[in-house]
Design a protein around this motif. Structure first.
Motif, PDB file in Angstrom:
ATOM      1  N   LEU A   1       4.714 -35.179 -29.312  1.00  0.00           N
ATOM      2  CA  LEU A   1       4.870 -35.186 -27.854  1.00  0.00           C
ATOM      3  C   LEU A   1       6.314 -34.946 -27.446  1.00  0.00           C
ATOM      4  CD1 LEU A   1       2.631 -38.290 -27.055  1.00  0.00           C
ATOM      5  CD2 LEU A   1       2.008 -35.866 -26.912  1.00  0.00           C
ATOM      6  N   ALA A   2       7.250 -35.403 -28.270  1.00  0.00           N
ATOM      7  CA  ALA A   2       8.672 -35.242 -27.970  1.00  0.00           C
ATOM      8  C   ALA A   2       9.473 -35.365 -29.259  1.00  0.00           C
ATOM      9  CB  ALA A   2       9.117 -36.296 -26.961  1.00  0.00           C
ATOM     10  N   ASP A   3      10.616 -34.673 -29.285  1.00  0.00           N
ATOM     11  CA  ASP A   3      11.499 -34.730 -30.455  1.00  0.00           C
ATOM     12  C   ASP A   3      12.924 -34.509 -29.973  1.00  0.00           C
ATOM     13  OD1 ASP A   3      11.257 -34.489 -33.690  1.00  0.00           O
ATOM     14  OD2 ASP A   3      12.986 -33.410 -32.895  1.00  0.00           O
ATOM     15  N   SER A   4      13.823 -35.342 -30.435  1.00  0.00           N
ATOM     16  CA  SER A   4      15.200 -35.270 -29.946  1.00  0.00           C
ATOM     17  C   SER A   4      15.979 -34.078 -30.491  1.00  0.00           C
ATOM     18  CB  SER A   4      15.940 -36.572 -30.277  1.00  0.00           C
ATOM     19  OG  SER A   4      16.018 -36.761 -31.673  1.00  0.00           O
ATOM     20  N   GLU A   5      15.486 -33.417 -31.541  1.00  0.00           N
ATOM     21  CA  GLU A   5      16.239 -32.315 -32.144  1.00  0.00           C
ATOM     22  C   GLU A   5      15.500 -30.992 -32.236  1.00  0.00           C
ATOM     23  OE1 GLU A   5      18.186 -32.961 -35.874  1.00  0.00           O
ATOM     24  OE2 GLU A   5      18.887 -34.927 -35.269  1.00  0.00           O
ATOM     25  N   ALA A   6      14.204 -31.015 -32.343  1.00  0.00           N
ATOM     26  CA  ALA A   6      13.465 -29.810 -32.732  1.00  0.00           C
ATOM     27  C   ALA A   6      13.269 -28.781 -31.630  1.00  0.00           C
ATOM     28  CB  ALA A   6      12.111 -30.194 -33.309  1.00  0.00           C
ATOM     29  N   GLY A   7      13.564 -29.118 -30.399  1.00  0.00           N
ATOM     30  CA  GLY A   7      13.315 -28.152 -29.328  1.00  0.00           C
ATOM     31  C   GLY A   7      11.936 -28.353 -28.738  1.00  0.00           C
ATOM     32  N   ASN A   8      11.093 -27.347 -28.820  1.00  0.00           N
ATOM     33  CA  ASN A   8       9.758 -27.391 -28.230  1.00  0.00           C
ATOM     34  C   ASN A   8       8.782 -28.117 -29.157  1.00  0.00           C
ATOM     35  OD1 ASN A   8       7.358 -26.977 -26.954  1.00  0.00           O
ATOM     36  ND2 ASN A   8       7.512 -24.744 -26.893  1.00  0.00           N
ATOM     37  N   PRO A   9       8.314 -29.317 -28.768  1.00  0.00           N
ATOM     38  CA  PRO A   9       7.406 -30.073 -29.636  1.00  0.00           C
ATOM     39  C   PRO A   9       6.046 -29.400 -29.817  1.00  0.00           C
ATOM     40  CG  PRO A   9       7.705 -31.215 -27.555  1.00  0.00           C
ATOM     41  CD  PRO A   9       8.651 -30.050 -27.541  1.00  0.00           C
TER      42      PRO A   9
END
Length: 178
Positions: free
Chosen positions: A85-93
């Motif tokens: 749903l969300a990731d602080s580094e990967a960009g588009n989850p």
């Protein structure tokens, strides 16, 4: 004859010190790995109480929280079906692969908390993972830290090990020349 005994003594001393250094380093590594993952638990609990789960933009919130943390950490929010749903580094989850098969995620959904050390296909490096299932939202908050943090700690031991070798050989040399 005495020289042969001294030579063998020094060889045995070097081997014993090398074996001890390897065993101590491996034990320290395992202890440090466990300690780092255990220390992630309170951070995960704090994140769970900090996250505004009703927010319209969970991704922006996680990126902001990740930015406020040490650069070594990464935060990922995983839904019950394994989708990110969300990731602080990967960009588009939405482009990230499903995480339902990840050991730490499975453990978190089953037991509330899970850990794992493995390579990240997203970050392309070895990571330590700790995951916590939010009991109110039934979503996993996963915190990861780059494995280099531990290898950096291990490399700080090298000067002490070398100094120990030099001191032990010096003492052995002095004692055997008497």
């Amino acid at each position: 004859m005495k020289k042969a005994i001294v030579k063998r003594f020094i060889i045995v001393l070097i081997l014993a010190m090398a074996i001890c250094s390897i065993v101590i380093s491996m034990s320290y590594y395992r202890l440090a790995s466990r300690r780092v993952m255990e220390d992630m638990k309170p951070v995960l609990l704090l994140l769970d109480s900090t996250i505004d789960w009703d927010s319209d933009d969970l991704e922006a919130q996680i990126v902001k929280l990740g930015g406020q943390m040490n650069d070594d950490y990464r935060i990922t929010i995983i839904d019950k079906d394994g989708s990110v749903l969300a990731d602080s580094e990967a960009g588009n989850p939405e482009t990230m692969e499903n995480h339902s098969n990840r050991k730490e995620v499975k453990e978190a959904f089953k037991n509330g908390f899970g850990t794992q050390i493995r390579n990240s296909s997203t970050i392309k490096g070895s990571m330590l993972y700790a995951a916590y299932c939010s009991p109110t939202r039934n979503k996993v908050i996963r915190l990861s830290i780059r494995h280099e943090v531990l290898t950096d700690l291990m490399s700080m031991m090298v000067p002490s090990i070398v100094l120990s070798f030099v001191l032990a050989l010096s003492v052995a040399g002095v004692l055997t020349n008497k």
